[in-house]
Design an enzyme around this catalytic site. Structure first.
Site, PDB file in Angstrom:
ATOM      1  CB  SER A   1      -0.842   0.004   1.276  1.00 27.74           C
ATOM      2  OG  SER A   1      -1.489   1.243   1.452  1.00 27.74           O
TER       3      SER A   1
ATOM      4  CE1 TYR B   1      -4.166  -2.227   5.388  1.00 27.42           C
ATOM      5  CE2 TYR B   1      -3.294  -0.047   4.889  1.00 27.42           C
ATOM      6  CZ  TYR B   1      -3.834  -1.251   4.463  1.00 27.42           C
ATOM      7  OH  TYR B   1      -4.035  -1.475   3.125  1.00 27.42           O
TER       8      TYR B   1
HETATM    9  P1  NDP Z   1     -11.600  -5.703  -0.315  1.00 31.93           P
HETATM   10  O1  NDP Z   1     -12.090  -5.646   1.082  1.00 31.93           O
HETATM   11  O2  NDP Z   1     -12.557  -5.467  -1.428  1.00 31.93           O
HETATM   12  O3  NDP Z   1     -10.853  -7.099  -0.571  1.00 31.93           O
HETATM   13  C1  NDP Z   1     -10.128  -7.768   0.414  1.00 31.93           C
HETATM   14  C2  NDP Z   1      -9.990  -9.212  -0.017  1.00 31.93           C
HETATM   15  O4  NDP Z   1      -9.180  -9.906   0.935  1.00 31.93           O
HETATM   16  C3  NDP Z   1     -11.332  -9.920  -0.063  1.00 31.93           C
HETATM   17  O5  NDP Z   1     -11.391 -10.733  -1.214  1.00 31.93           O
HETATM   18  C4  NDP Z   1     -11.326 -10.781   1.186  1.00 31.93           C
HETATM   19  O6  NDP Z   1     -12.055 -11.980   0.960  1.00 31.93           O
HETATM   20  C5  NDP Z   1      -9.851 -11.092   1.307  1.00 31.93           C
HETATM   21  N1  NDP Z   1      -9.474 -11.499   2.659  1.00 31.93           N
HETATM   22  C6  NDP Z   1      -9.501 -10.755   3.797  1.00 31.93           C
HETATM   23  N2  NDP Z   1      -9.129 -11.505   4.849  1.00 31.93           N
HETATM   24  C7  NDP Z   1      -8.851 -12.748   4.352  1.00 31.93           C
HETATM   25  C8  NDP Z   1      -8.424 -13.968   4.930  1.00 31.93           C
HETATM   26  N3  NDP Z   1      -8.206 -14.072   6.265  1.00 31.93           N
HETATM   27  N4  NDP Z   1      -8.230 -15.041   4.149  1.00 31.93           N
HETATM   28  C9  NDP Z   1      -8.457 -14.944   2.814  1.00 31.93           C
HETATM   29  N5  NDP Z   1      -8.873 -13.844   2.201  1.00 31.93           N
HETATM   30  C10 NDP Z   1      -9.069 -12.752   2.966  1.00 31.93           C
HETATM   31  O7  NDP Z   1     -10.429  -4.640  -0.378  1.00 31.93           O
HETATM   32  P2  NDP Z   1      -9.242  -4.347  -1.419  1.00 31.93           P
HETATM   33  O8  NDP Z   1      -9.471  -5.001  -2.709  1.00 31.93           O
HETATM   34  O9  NDP Z   1      -9.041  -2.907  -1.366  1.00 31.93           O
HETATM   35  O10 NDP Z   1      -8.029  -5.048  -0.658  1.00 31.93           O
HETATM   36  C11 NDP Z   1      -7.089  -5.894  -1.280  1.00 31.93           C
HETATM   37  C12 NDP Z   1      -5.704  -5.558  -0.768  1.00 31.93           C
HETATM   38  O11 NDP Z   1      -5.371  -4.243  -1.217  1.00 31.93           O
HETATM   39  C13 NDP Z   1      -5.538  -5.540   0.738  1.00 31.93           C
HETATM   40  O12 NDP Z   1      -4.314  -6.171   1.084  1.00 31.93           O
HETATM   41  C14 NDP Z   1      -5.491  -4.058   1.077  1.00 31.93           C
HETATM   42  O13 NDP Z   1      -4.768  -3.823   2.256  1.00 31.93           O
HETATM   43  C15 NDP Z   1      -4.779  -3.522  -0.159  1.00 31.93           C
HETATM   44  N6  NDP Z   1      -4.911  -2.088  -0.412  1.00 31.93           N
HETATM   45  C16 NDP Z   1      -6.139  -1.529  -0.671  1.00 31.93           C
HETATM   46  C17 NDP Z   1      -6.238  -0.165  -0.920  1.00 31.93           C
HETATM   47  C18 NDP Z   1      -7.555   0.509  -1.189  1.00 31.93           C
HETATM   48  O14 NDP Z   1      -7.634   1.739  -1.139  1.00 31.93           O
HETATM   49  N7  NDP Z   1      -8.614  -0.212  -1.498  1.00 31.93           N
HETATM   50  C19 NDP Z   1      -5.062   0.687  -0.933  1.00 31.93           C
HETATM   51  C20 NDP Z   1      -3.821   0.003  -0.680  1.00 31.93           C
HETATM   52  C21 NDP Z   1      -3.766  -1.342  -0.430  1.00 31.93           C
HETATM   53  P3  NDP Z   1     -12.987 -12.749   2.018  1.00 31.93           P
HETATM   54  O15 NDP Z   1     -13.545 -11.736   2.955  1.00 31.93           O
HETATM   55  O16 NDP Z   1     -13.998 -13.391   1.130  1.00 31.93           O
HETATM   56  O17 NDP Z   1     -12.065 -13.737   2.659  1.00 31.93           O
END
Ligand code: NDP
Length: 241
Positions: free
Chosen positions: A134, A147
């Site tokens: 990030s 975070y």
């Molecule tokens: P979302 O919340 O849309 O997606 C997060 C994904 O992670 C979901 O598919 C969720 O699936 C999965 N996930 C969370 N916990 C677990 C777990 N314990 N096991 C398996 N899967 C898991 O958010 P984003 O797409 O934004 O997030 C994706 C990544 O991008 C993250 O690492 C976030 O920190 C990073 N990020 C996002 C930013 C933003 O502004 N959106 C900016 C910078 C980084 P499920 O709940 O079905 O398990």
């Protein structure tokens, strides 16, 4: 036409993971989709996809999913360690359970994910690890204390892995987005933190589409194996910090 290699993605059930799954699938790759919400993975209905209910905290579950998908589609050539959670909060008030969860998912979960494919990539002298950090892995922000800690971890581990794996022709790409339009804020329980994040997001005209991130990762992956984009740092143009 030659068969395209298998691509694996954690956190493929929404946001950036889902967008990246769509981009690679549209480019003809078989995909291994992992997340806890299996119904969301299946609803994507992507061709040549293997959907597995995986919690990244469960090292064996990831390894099992990789074995199953590889038996069908050959070796994983790209692993996107994308799953993550952002329980942003004022650190003075944040319940420790929230740190535990972030640390377990965003740091140990990433290591579990890498571990499932790294040996195979070393043996084949081919492969790409895409590590979801990030912009909060490059600098700190208010209410992002733990975070940021987890994303600084991803940056440090990625640079170390990049150096180590360069001898084996394996690429390590770090993705460092700013504000992207996804479900990420649904994890924020602190109402003041949420309000100020939304206020800041509004000032910059909102986040940018996850599709842009997915397409950029695909572009970087499609370069010849000897060429590595080390980091994609992508923010809304109006995001100041
Ligand atoms: P979302 O919340 O849309 O997606 C997060 C994904 O992670 C979901 O598919 C969720 O699936 C999965 N996930 C969370 N916990 C677990 C777990 N314990 N096991 C398996 N899967 C898991 O958010 P984003 O797409 O934004 O997030 C994706 C990544 O991008 C993250 O690492 C976030 O920190 C990073 N990020 C996002 C930013 C933003 O502004 N959106 C900016 C910078 C980084 P499920 O709940 O079905 O398990």
């Amino acid at each position: 036409m030659a068969r395209k290699p298998l691509v694996a993605i954690t956190g493929a059930s929404s946001g950036i993971g889902e967008a990246t799954a769509r981009a690679f699938s549209a480019a003809g790759h078989p995909v291994l989709l992992m997340a806890r919400r299996l119904d969301r993975l299946q609803a994507l209905n992507l061709p040549n996809s293997v959907c597995r209910q995986v919690d990244v905290r469960d090292r064996e579950a990831i390894a099992r999913a990789v074995r199953d998908a590889e038996a069908e589609h050959g070796p994983v050539d790209m692993m996107f360690a994308n799953a993550g959670i952002a329980r942003l909060a004022d650190i003075g008030r944040q319940p420790p359970d929230e740190w535990d969860e972030m640390i377990d998912i965003n740091t140990k979960g990433v290591m579990n994910t890498v571990h499932a494919v790294m040996t195979g990539m070393i043996e084949r002298e081919h492969g790409t690890l895409v590590m979801m950090s990030s912009i909060a892995g490059r600098k700190v922000y208010p209410d992002h204390t733990v975070y940021c800690g987890t994303k600084f971890f991803v940056h440090a581990v990625s640079e170390s892995l990049r150096e180590y794996l360069s001898d084996y022709n394996v690429r390590v790409l770090v993705v460092s987005p700013g504000v992207i339009e996804t479900e990420v804020l649904s994890a924020v329980n602190d109402p003041q933190t949420l309000a100020s994040y939304k206020e800041n997001k509004k000032k910059m005209g909102g986040g940018i589409s996850a599709d842009i991130v997915g397409e950029l990762i695909l572009d970087a992956y499609q370069l010849p194996q000897r060429a590595l984009v080390q980091e994609i740092c992508l923010t809304p143009t109006r995001q100041k910090f």
